[in-house]
Design a protein around this motif. Sequence first.
Motif, PDB file in Angstrom:
ATOM      1  N   HIS A   1       0.752  -1.248  -0.069  1.00 55.45           N
ATOM      2  CA  HIS A   1      -0.126  -0.175  -0.085  1.00 55.45           C
ATOM      3  C   HIS A   1       0.921   1.406  -0.132  1.00 55.45           C
ATOM      4  CE1 HIS A   1      -3.819  -2.172   1.855  1.00 55.45           C
ATOM      5  NE2 HIS A   1      -3.207  -2.706   0.953  1.00 55.45           N
ATOM      6  N   VAL A   2       0.724   2.117  -1.028  1.00 53.98           N
ATOM      7  CA  VAL A   2       1.378   3.467  -0.934  1.00 53.98           C
ATOM      8  C   VAL A   2       0.727   4.358   0.075  1.00 53.98           C
ATOM      9  CG1 VAL A   2       1.884   5.446  -2.454  1.00 53.98           C
ATOM     10  CG2 VAL A   2       1.825   3.283  -3.434  1.00 53.98           C
ATOM     11  N   VAL A   3       1.505   4.866   0.875  1.00 51.01           N
ATOM     12  CA  VAL A   3       1.179   5.654   1.962  1.00 51.01           C
ATOM     13  C   VAL A   3       1.759   6.823   2.268  1.00 51.01           C
ATOM     14  CG1 VAL A   3       0.723   3.605   3.683  1.00 51.01           C
ATOM     15  CG2 VAL A   3       3.001   4.678   3.556  1.00 51.01           C
ATOM     16  N   TYR A   4       2.544   7.198   1.080  1.00 51.84           N
ATOM     17  CA  TYR A   4       3.296   8.647   0.909  1.00 51.84           C
ATOM     18  C   TYR A   4       3.682   8.694  -0.347  1.00 51.84           C
ATOM     19  CZ  TYR A   4       5.973  12.674   1.888  1.00 51.84           C
ATOM     20  OH  TYR A   4       6.627  14.189   2.323  1.00 51.84           O
ATOM     21  N   ASP A   5       3.095   9.699  -1.401  1.00 54.50           N
ATOM     22  CA  ASP A   5       3.599  10.041  -2.644  1.00 54.50           C
ATOM     23  C   ASP A   5       3.500  11.466  -2.743  1.00 54.50           C
ATOM     24  OD1 ASP A   5       4.466  10.245  -5.138  1.00 54.50           O
ATOM     25  OD2 ASP A   5       2.655   8.755  -5.894  1.00 54.50           O
ATOM     26  N   GLU A   6       4.659  12.014  -2.352  1.00 55.53           N
ATOM     27  CA  GLU A   6       4.660  13.630  -2.331  1.00 55.53           C
ATOM     28  C   GLU A   6       5.905  14.265  -2.927  1.00 55.53           C
ATOM     29  OE1 GLU A   6       2.413  15.448  -1.180  1.00 55.53           O
ATOM     30  OE2 GLU A   6       1.064  13.875  -0.306  1.00 55.53           O
ATOM     31  N   ASN A   7       6.136  15.539  -3.291  1.00 51.27           N
ATOM     32  CA  ASN A   7       7.141  16.061  -3.695  1.00 51.27           C
ATOM     33  C   ASN A   7       7.267  17.493  -2.932  1.00 51.27           C
ATOM     34  OD1 ASN A   7       5.148  17.744  -4.884  1.00 51.27           O
ATOM     35  ND2 ASN A   7       5.569  17.235  -6.938  1.00 51.27           N
ATOM     36  N   THR A   8       6.523  17.798  -1.753  1.00 51.10           N
ATOM     37  CA  THR A   8       6.520  18.931  -1.069  1.00 51.10           C
ATOM     38  C   THR A   8       7.880  19.046  -0.237  1.00 51.10           C
ATOM     39  OG1 THR A   8       5.222  17.716   0.715  1.00 51.10           O
ATOM     40  CG2 THR A   8       4.083  19.265  -0.957  1.00 51.10           C
ATOM     41  N   LEU A   9       8.326  17.723   0.431  1.00 55.16           N
ATOM     42  CA  LEU A   9       9.659  17.716   1.088  1.00 55.16           C
ATOM     43  C   LEU A   9      10.525  17.711   0.098  1.00 55.16           C
ATOM     44  CD1 LEU A   9      10.614  17.424   4.149  1.00 55.16           C
ATOM     45  CD2 LEU A   9      10.671  15.007   3.697  1.00 55.16           C
ATOM     46  N   PHE A  10      10.854  16.841  -1.110  1.00 55.99           N
ATOM     47  CA  PHE A  10      11.731  16.973  -1.938  1.00 55.99           C
ATOM     48  C   PHE A  10      11.012  16.178  -3.360  1.00 55.99           C
ATOM     49  CE2 PHE A  10      13.423  13.265   0.399  1.00 55.99           C
ATOM     50  CZ  PHE A  10      13.505  12.544  -0.413  1.00 55.99           C
ATOM     51  N   GLU A  11      11.827  16.374  -4.424  1.00 55.91           N
ATOM     52  CA  GLU A  11      11.135  15.631  -5.464  1.00 55.91           C
ATOM     53  C   GLU A  11      12.042  14.998  -5.972  1.00 55.91           C
ATOM     54  OE1 GLU A  11       9.179  16.937  -9.707  1.00 55.91           O
ATOM     55  OE2 GLU A  11      10.627  18.070  -8.755  1.00 55.91           O
ATOM     56  N   ARG A  12      13.291  14.900  -5.864  1.00 54.23           N
ATOM     57  CA  ARG A  12      14.383  13.957  -6.528  1.00 54.23           C
ATOM     58  C   ARG A  12      15.425  13.678  -5.458  1.00 54.23           C
ATOM     59  NH1 ARG A  12      16.675  17.406 -11.103  1.00 54.23           N
ATOM     60  NH2 ARG A  12      17.862  15.533 -11.450  1.00 54.23           N
TER      61      ARG A  12
END
Length: 465
Positions: A134-145
């Motif tokens: 299960h994906v529980v986090y998919d964000e780029n707000t903290l960092f993208e790469r």
Amino acid sequence: MKNKRILVLIAMSFGTAITTAQTYVSQNITKLSTWFDPAVVPEPSYGIKYNGMWGWHDGAGNEYAIVGSTAGTYFVNVTNPTAPVQCDFVAGRRTNCIWHEVKTYQNYCYIVSDDASPNSLIIVDMSYLPDSVHVVYDENTLFERAHTIWVDGSHLYCASVNGGSVVNSGMAVFDISNPVAPVLIRKIEDDYPGLFSYAHDMYVRNDTVFASCGYDGLYIFKLDANNHFVSLGLLDNYFNQGYNHSSALSRDGHTLYFCEEVPDGHPVRSVDVTDLSNINILTTFVSQVGATPHNPFIIGDFLFIAYYQDGLQVYNISNPLLPVKVGFFDTYWQNDASGTFQSPAYKGAWGAYPWLPSGNMIVSDMQNGLFVLDVSVVTGIKNNLATNNVLLYPNPANNNFLTINSTTKYYSDFRYEIMNANGQLLQQDKLTDSQIEIRNLSAGVYTLRLIDNNIISVQKFVRSK
């Protein structure tokens, strides 16, 4: 490629035999199975299909390979090493990815990529395996790469971080004590602005960071109790210096082995890090002229290296001045018969994982997918290790000691190693009596190895509090 024992093996995809047999060259290592998804599309720059990988086990006997690809990340059950089964796939935000890197903490998998936008940090809960993840986090707000990552305790170290609130950092560390909500602790620039261009990769043990910084060389830092980076050592401007790519630290912490990715064919270096203020190169070695070492891994006295175009290479490093090759398996069967390596070098093995409790090795090949290998002839580790001559109690352990009862050995014959669920070595010593102190271990599932000349027992235990 001469003077290698040739094994003719059948390639497998989703457990279905392909009609064309592939020829692999190997020594002292046996292929148990392969797995790949025929639908994976190679990225256009180098023809890479698969990239970074890691392993995980659930503490209940189930083992998994986590394999990055151009479009996302596969979770493959390798509990039966002769018949891998895909459990799930997590898509990234883009396709044609050259880079995916993965690491685990508890039952969570952290996935990053260094390909251009759109991208994100993905956190996956693996506790639902073997059914699914299960994906529980998919964000780029903290960092993208990020280019690579490493987990040490509850710290997630990230190399070459870009985007989000971090903006840009050569190396940053995050608190993942809440695994689904990473919090930035420190950027290297907070303490050493402009010290190096960026970190390419890191090996971290007890918050001591061996940072491979490309052409800037090797930097060593300590994240101290105040969460500040403190410089401990530096190795640069050495003879025939290449692009410092990645490293692995010996069990006793005295020797670092690092790989240089560019130019093609650079040697592996054995480095004395006993005194971090005076780091010395002990020796260099190559698998074959022209082969490029990519990622090193150490278990016990053995160094495993994933090589571009030359598969998995294994060295006995009990003498760091004289590493001895003791086995190999070339996953890149497309090498031509003359042994001439193709250019550019981005073909063959990307990564490996040697810490599964079974002792099996898993390897990712950029063109050929996942390999499950039996390395027991090399390491002495056997699958389904006998435990009937060793009793471990109490289990679960609810006090500060484990008791060992062996019916066939004296305690003085043993040394022991304790690893967490991520395969990190937490304790090691020689047994002096029947008890092992575990008061410093937090609650969780651990693996205990008892060793004489070979590993003779591997058992899991639970630390409860």
